[in-house]
Scaffold this motif. Structure first.
Motif, PDB file in Angstrom:
ATOM      1  N   GLN A 174       0.830  -1.206   0.000  1.00 53.74           N
ATOM      2  CA  GLN A 174       0.000   0.000   0.000  1.00 53.74           C
ATOM      3  C   GLN A 174       0.868   1.261   0.000  1.00 53.74           C
ATOM      4  OE1 GLN A 174      -2.886  -0.305   3.241  1.00 53.74           O
ATOM      5  NE2 GLN A 174      -4.358  -0.979   1.722  1.00 53.74           N
ATOM      6  N   PRO A 175       1.766   1.386  -0.956  1.00 50.30           N
ATOM      7  CA  PRO A 175       2.689   2.526  -0.956  1.00 50.30           C
ATOM      8  C   PRO A 175       1.999   3.870  -1.171  1.00 50.30           C
ATOM      9  CG  PRO A 175       2.844   1.328  -3.020  1.00 50.30           C
ATOM     10  CD  PRO A 175       1.970   0.504  -2.120  1.00 50.30           C
ATOM     11  N   GLU A 176       0.751   3.850  -1.640  1.00 45.20           N
ATOM     12  CA  GLU A 176       0.065   5.105  -1.913  1.00 45.20           C
ATOM     13  C   GLU A 176      -0.489   5.753  -0.639  1.00 45.20           C
ATOM     14  OE1 GLU A 176      -2.972   1.900  -1.809  1.00 45.20           O
ATOM     15  OE2 GLU A 176      -0.968   2.148  -2.668  1.00 45.20           O
ATOM     16  N   THR A 177      -0.516   5.031   0.473  1.00 40.52           N
ATOM     17  CA  THR A 177      -1.033   5.580   1.721  1.00 40.52           C
ATOM     18  C   THR A 177       0.110   6.140   2.570  1.00 40.52           C
ATOM     19  OG1 THR A 177      -0.838   3.545   3.012  1.00 40.52           O
ATOM     20  CG2 THR A 177      -2.820   3.804   1.663  1.00 40.52           C
ATOM     21  N   ASP A 178      -0.263   6.881   3.613  1.00 42.80           N
ATOM     22  CA  ASP A 178       0.729   7.470   4.513  1.00 42.80           C
ATOM     23  C   ASP A 178       1.060   6.569   5.698  1.00 42.80           C
ATOM     24  OD1 ASP A 178       0.808   9.813   3.003  1.00 42.80           O
ATOM     25  OD2 ASP A 178      -0.883  10.685   4.092  1.00 42.80           O
ATOM     26  N   ARG A 210       9.188   6.289  -1.031  1.00 42.19           N
ATOM     27  CA  ARG A 210       7.882   5.957  -1.614  1.00 42.19           C
ATOM     28  C   ARG A 210       6.858   7.075  -1.448  1.00 42.19           C
ATOM     29  NH1 ARG A 210      10.434   1.382  -0.718  1.00 42.19           N
ATOM     30  NH2 ARG A 210       9.822  -0.595  -1.661  1.00 42.19           N
ATOM     31  N   HIS A 211       7.239   8.183  -0.832  1.00 39.59           N
ATOM     32  CA  HIS A 211       6.296   9.265  -0.600  1.00 39.59           C
ATOM     33  C   HIS A 211       6.872  10.586  -1.070  1.00 39.59           C
ATOM     34  CE1 HIS A 211       4.724   6.219   2.161  1.00 39.59           C
ATOM     35  NE2 HIS A 211       3.581   6.857   2.106  1.00 39.59           N
ATOM     36  N   SER A 212       6.002  11.409  -1.636  1.00 33.79           N
ATOM     37  CA  SER A 212       6.426  12.755  -1.996  1.00 33.79           C
ATOM     38  C   SER A 212       6.678  13.549  -0.722  1.00 33.79           C
ATOM     39  CB  SER A 212       5.349  13.437  -2.840  1.00 33.79           C
ATOM     40  OG  SER A 212       4.120  13.476  -2.130  1.00 33.79           O
TER      41      SER A 212
END
Length: 289
Positions: A174-178, A210-212
């Motif tokens: 779930q790399p799109e979550t924080d 993996r996060h901006s």
């Protein structure tokens, strides 16, 4: 077989042990048949909980079972089903100190995961597992400076394998979550106090990759900087600190961000051999806090 041949086959433990004696009962002739036989002796509640519990890694306590599995098994029945699985040797009961923990042998755990995947439930179970352990580390961080610190350190030590499992799921599945970056940042005081500096940096680096860069990742950047500086990697620590300061400059600061920035700068200065300047930044951060 030679040692190398055994090693080559260990990836599939069920295929390795398939040469049972023909005169023994069928259920004992292969490892797979033996576990199948044990599984069929369980009732539906026990089978279901077996699959649910396979999401845990290394061991778990009853509060974790209630948190992760409570939606599927009524709380009044949960302990009875756990006790029944212990009686049937599916679960192993252990008592490290004053608490009781349970664990599944890896072969039994793999079997449970296979059943969970076949039912299409495994991803949901892993999500519940991640959410419960995320809340655990957030509670630990909030309660860190206080009389329960040693208790929290001991609990997180026991849960190390589950924390790794939850972080892996967050960052890989779930790399799109924080969730992954929040969890990694919340574990900073634990990694620092226990000397798990390299592991902490590994997870924080993976989470940041993996996060901006935004206000959510700010805490992770400063935490990663402190761990890097503590290991003497001052160049990387300074780069992480600069990345955090850049976010603050673009998106605005808060009292909290100034506190943590001051602390991280103090740690970097201390690592660089300038304790006088480090103390000045520590005192400013303390005053803001």
């Amino acid at each position: 077989m030679s040692v190398q041949q055994i090693l080559d086959r260990l990836a599939d433990r069920y295929q390795l042990l398939t040469a049972g004696s023909r005169v023994t009962p069928t259920r004992q002739q292969t490892l797979r048949w033996c576990i199948d036989w044990s599984y069929e002796l369980c009732n539906q509640e026990e089978k279901h909980l077996w699959a649910l519990l396979s999401v845990f890694s290394g061991g778990f306590e009853l509060d974790a079972v209630e948190g992760v599995c409570g939606e599927d098994v009524e709380s009044a029945e949960l302990f009875n089903v756990v006790a029944s699985l212990v009686d049937k040797s599916i679960l192993i009961r252990e008592e490290p100190g004053t608490i009781v923990r349970y664990r599944l042998l890896e072969t039994i755990r793999d079997y449970g995961q296979e059943k969970s995947r076949a039912a299409g439930d495994f991803a949901e179970h892993r999500l519940r597992h991640r959410d419960w352990y995320q809340q655990l580390v957030i509670r630990a961080e909030a309660d860190w400076v206080g009389p329960r610190q040693l208790e929290w350190i001991t609990r997180l030590d026991r849960e190390h394998a589950n924390l790794r499992e939850a972080l892996t799921f967050s960052l890989d599945e779930q790399p799109e979550t924080d969730a992954g970056v929040r969890m990694a940042a919340a574990l900073f005081p634990y990694w620092l106090s226990r000397g798990h500096l390299s592991e902490g940096r590994l997870w924080l680096d993976r989470a940041l990759a993996r996060h901006s860069k935004n206000l959510v990742t700010l805490k992770a950047l400063y935490s990663d900087s402190v761990l890097a500086g503590t290991q003497g990697d001052t160049r990387h620590a300074a780069a992480l600190l600069a990345a955090g300061d850049e976010i603050v400059a673009e998106q605005g600061s808060s009292p909290w961000s100034n506190v943590f920035s001051g602390y991280a700068v103090g740690c970097l200065l201390l690592a660089e051999g300038d304790p006088r300047s480090a103390v000045e930044h520590y005192e400013k951060a303390l005053l803001l806090a």
